[in-house]
Every structure is written in C-alpha cells, then in structure tokens.
Design an enzyme around this catalytic site. Structure first.
Site, mmCIF file in Angstrom:
data_model
loop_
_atom_site.group_PDB
_atom_site.id
_atom_site.type_symbol
_atom_site.label_atom_id
_atom_site.label_comp_id
_atom_site.label_asym_id
_atom_site.label_seq_id
_atom_site.Cartn_x
_atom_site.Cartn_y
_atom_site.Cartn_z
ATOM 1 C CE LYS A 35 -44.744 62.162 164.261
ATOM 2 N NZ LYS A 35 -46.001 62.627 164.950
ATOM 3 C CB CYS A 82 -55.504 63.463 151.019
ATOM 4 S SG CYS A 82 -56.267 61.759 151.361
ATOM 5 C CD GLU A 111 -53.325 59.374 150.768
ATOM 6 O OE1 GLU A 111 -53.464 60.387 149.930
ATOM 7 O OE2 GLU A 111 -54.326 59.217 151.893
ATOM 8 C CD GLU A 115 -53.975 68.834 150.034
ATOM 9 O OE1 GLU A 115 -54.655 68.124 150.138
ATOM 10 O OE2 GLU A 115 -52.835 68.692 150.592
#
Length: 507
Positions: free
Chosen positions: A191, A300, A266, A400
């Site tokens: 997906k 990331c 991850e 983040e």
C-alpha cells in the site's frame, strides 16, 4: 525582497492526470464501489493523479491472492537463481523508465527532479543488491550432536508480507523492502501513500513485464483506514513492514498483536549532529545545510538539530545562515532547484507551528520562519529556517518537525553533548564532527542511534543495514539484515539409523 535563492516556475507543460488502479492477482482492477480519489501537485496545485480508492474488499482480495501465490509455491519454491534473474530484469527496467518515474515523483511529492532521478538510480541498485542476496539464502548444519544425529537449520520465507510505504521517498522506500521480500521468497501486498501512489503502480507494471507470476505482488491504493487496517490485522498476513510516523507505527504494533504477526518498523527521527571545536567547519557547515534541507527536511534522517560547542556556536550559526541563503528553493521541475515544495498545506501549517512555538518559548529565528512564495507557482513552500537559542525542553528540540527547519543547541563537554544527543525519544541516526578519531569513536559508541556518521552525513549503501532504536523503530532494512527480516528459521533434527532407545520397553 527576501535575500534567498529562488527558482521561479518554468514554462513547462504538465501532463494530463494519471489514471491508476489496483493490481490484484495479476490484474488491474478498479474498486468494487467505483470510489476514486485525487492527488494535487504540492508545487503546481493542479490535479496530477486520479486513483481507485481501495476499501476492505480490495485489501482482502489482495491478501487472498498473495496467500494463494505463497502457499502454492509459484514463487516461494523457485530457486534463488530464478528469483535473482527476475530482480535483475526489474532493475534494468527501472533504469529504462528512470525519467518517467522521476517526473511522476516530482509532480506528486514536490521534490526536485535532480533528486528524484538520483533516488530512482539508487532504487535500481537496491534491486540488484537484493538479487545478489537471493542466491545466498542459507542456513546451518550441526554435525557435533553425536554420532547418530544431524541437525540442520533452514531459513525459509516468512510468508505473506504487508508493505506500507510513505510519501516522502515513495519509490526508494518500496525498493528498500519489496526486492528483499522477493529475494527471500515471500509474496506481498503493497500500500503506497495516498499522496504518492503512481510510482508504485509503475513498479507493478515493470514487475509484470519482467515476468513475475500473478499474485506474488499485489498493490492496493487508498488510505490507512480501511486498507492499512486490514493489512495489519488479517490473520493470512505473516508480517507487516511499515515506514512512517512513530504514532502510526505504535498503532500498527497494537493492531497486529492479536495475531502475533511479525512487525518491522522504520519510524521518525530527531537526528543530532554534534560539532566539536576541532571540526573541519567547511565540511561540517555544508553537511549541516544538506542534512536539514534535503527533501525539504521531509526525511526521517533529517539533521534537524545541531549540537555545537559553545566556543564556535555563533560562528557555525552565522555560516549556516549564510550558506542557507544560497540553497536554491523553488520549481522542482527546474534542474537548478535543490529544495522543492512541502507535501501538503496541513503539513506546512504543522512545520510553521513548531517554529512559532519555539519563538514563544524564547528561541530566536536567525533565518526564515515563514511560508515562501515562489514566482509562478501556487503550491506550498517554506523558507529555509534556522532557529537558535533552542533549549532541550522545547518541542522543536525533541519532536520531529519534518521540514526545512534547523534547531541550534550548544554544549561544553562530551558528557553534555552525549546527553543532549540522547535526550529525544528517537534513535534513528546521529553524527559527530571532529578531527580527533578518539572523540568520534567515543561519541559513536555512546550515541543511542541505529546509524552514526562521523565527519559526514546521510551517506548510504545497499550493503549497510538501516533502522533505529527506541521510538525510531524495530528491525532493519538493507544489507543482509534486510533479507533476514523476511526469513523464518526452522530447526530440522535427523536421527541417522534406528539408534533411538525405546521409551517404553516391551517384552
């Protein structure tokens, strides 16, 4: 007028929107209910994709196709040589279609065309590396168990893998997962993000052209709810591998728990670069600028905070600001552009909220800190931003941001630097800059991160494992470890001859 380097819109004709469908059981299919969704280009603010919108029915059909394809052995039982050959053909086809894939990725994600091309080239390399690994799957044998026993450890494909990928590196990240799953002998349901679905569909076309048996790879388009939810809870799925936010990663672990399927994640990062006084500042400043603005900071591995020795903090900050002004922001279809658009208006607002929050908490914006208007474009862009005077308690230092925003913190001692580096709940990557190898090694061993770079930033190789610790995830991608994620270990114990003493004695 802003003292920044801007690249205005090119006079480039944009293509008609791509029309894409699901790949299920080797056939291209629309959704059973006829639902569709659109993707607008974040840089050009026009519709670039119209996609079938999958639901539970499509996800379940894709899982059934992958389950059947695995259980009947059409892929799981073929030789490593055959698997490798197909993966190599896919790599060649990716090279052939590099320009097409890169251009679609620019339109859907907003990243610069030069970066997109490099990512597609890197993806082809991953398929070739996985092909090499496909011929090396091997277990162990134990002939020291006694004269009448032989032990064999087999490594077998884990089964059906659900692969859920993000919008920031859509083609590269699917290529960090899918070829390794295929090399191991798994089948898959993929997906892609609803914001960047088309390059994964192109990959599906290439898999068919390369000769992959029907049902081995299935692609379902749509949203996490309901497609991703089905992919993480269905008992016919043996493993989920996901790249994305930590919050969604935690939800996947909870959803997968009732069936105890394997989960590889991850997730996010708040990655520090620590700069000691003896660092090569020319190299360090360039790497800092690259680390925070690459992919508009939507990465990331973004080097979103620097921890600078107090004696050189002002010098480093001034140099970073000066170099930031020279980084070309603007039309991602222009070869000169290094930083493109922010993926969505909602994400741009989130980035800006972090900057405003830092200012309210006492930090100082040394550069940027606002939306950016690019001449001729109607999309969303954000200025290169440097925030100084940041303290560890501020959200901008711990969370983040996922945008082109750099936070500057300072330290005096190695212990303080390590403490600041490890203060965030993440542990994806970290960096250290010093000409003293002992300083670099001491920091590398103490940093709680899956990757530590010394005197560089964000170098990557197919051979080197990638992944994080703590809230940055679990499991590893790339390298031999990336293949091992998709393998299950089976012990086979064989008695040689009829040497087993009876448990029950008969007369």
């Amino acid at each position: 007028m802003l003292d920044l380097t801007l690249v205005a819109a090119r006079d480039t004709a944009l293509p008609e929107p791509a029309e894409i469908r699901h790949l299920i059981g080797g056939a291209w299919r629309g959704s059973a209910d006829g639902a569709t969704f659109e993707r607008r280009s974040p840089a050009h603010d026009v519709v670039v994709t119209r996609a079938a919108k999958g639901g539970a029915a499509e996800a379940e059909a894709a899982i059934a196709a992958a389950r059947e394809a695995f259980d009947d052995g059409r892929w799981s039982e073929v030789s490593g040589k055959e698997r490798a050959g197909l993966l190599l053909r896919v790599a060649d086809l990716i090279d052939r279609e590099r320009e097409r894939i890169a251009r679609v990725e620019v339109l859907e994600s907003g990243k610069p065309i030069s970066q997109a091309r490099a990512e597609i080239e890197g993806a082809a390399d991953l398929w070739r590396y996985a092909a090499a690994l496909a011929r090396t799957v091997a277990g162990d044998s134990h002939n020291s168990l006694g004269r009448d026993m032989l032990g064999v450890v087999l490594k077998e494909p884990i089964g059906v893998a659900s692969i859920i990928t993000p919008w920031n590196f859509p083609f590269l990240i699917v290529s960090q997962k899918l070829p390794f799953a295929l090399a191991a002998g798994c089948t898959a349901v993929v997906k892609p993000s609803e914001m960047t679905p088309t390059t994964t569909i192109i990959l599906g076309e290439l898999l068919i052209e390369a000769g992959l048996p029907a049902g081995v790879v299935n692609i379902v388009l749509g949203y996490g709810d309901p497609v991703g939810a089905v992919m993480t809870t269905d008992p016919r799925v043996d493993m989920v591998t996901f790249t994305g936010s930590t919050a969604v990663g935690k939800a996947i672990v909870a959803a997968a728990a009732p069936t105890l399927k394997k989960v590889s994640l991850e997730l996010g990062g708040k990655n520090p670069q620590v700069i000691f006084p003896d660092a090569d500042l020319d190299s360090a400043v360039d790497a800092i600028v690259f680390g925070v603005y690459f992919n508009a900071g939507e990465c990331c591995n973004s080097g979103s905070r620097i921890i600078v020795h107090a004696d050189i903090a002002e010098t480093v900050t001034e140099r970073v600001v000066a170099l930031s002004r020279k980084v070309a922001f603007g039309d991602p279809l222009d070869e000169a552009t290094k930083v493109g658009a922010i993926v969505s208006p909602e994400h741009q607002a989130k980035i800006d909220a972090y900057v405003r929050g830092a200012v309210a908490a006492g930090a100082t914006v040394r550069l940027g800190g606002a939306a950016l208007d690019v001449p001729g474009l109607g999309g969303q862009f954000y200025q290169p931003t440097v925030v100084a005077g940041v303290t560890p308690d501020m959200a901008i230092a711990r969370e983040e941001v996922f945008g082109p925003v750099l936070s500057v913190l300072t330290f005096r001692t190695m212990e303080e630097a390590i403490g600041l580096a490890n203060a965030a709940s993440y542990g994806l990557s970290a960096g250290v800059w010093s000409e003293n190898v002992h300083t670099c090694l001491a920091f590398a061993r103490a940093a709680r991160a899956g990757t530590v770079w010394t005197n560089t930033w964000m170098d990557g190789f197919a051979e080197m494992p990638f992944g994080g610790v703590r809230e940055s995830g679990q499991g590893r991608e790339l390298g031999r470890y990336g293949l091992e994620e998709f393998l299950e270990v089976k012990t086979v114990q064989m008695r040689i001859g009829r040497t087993r003493a009876p448990w029950v004695t008969t007369r």
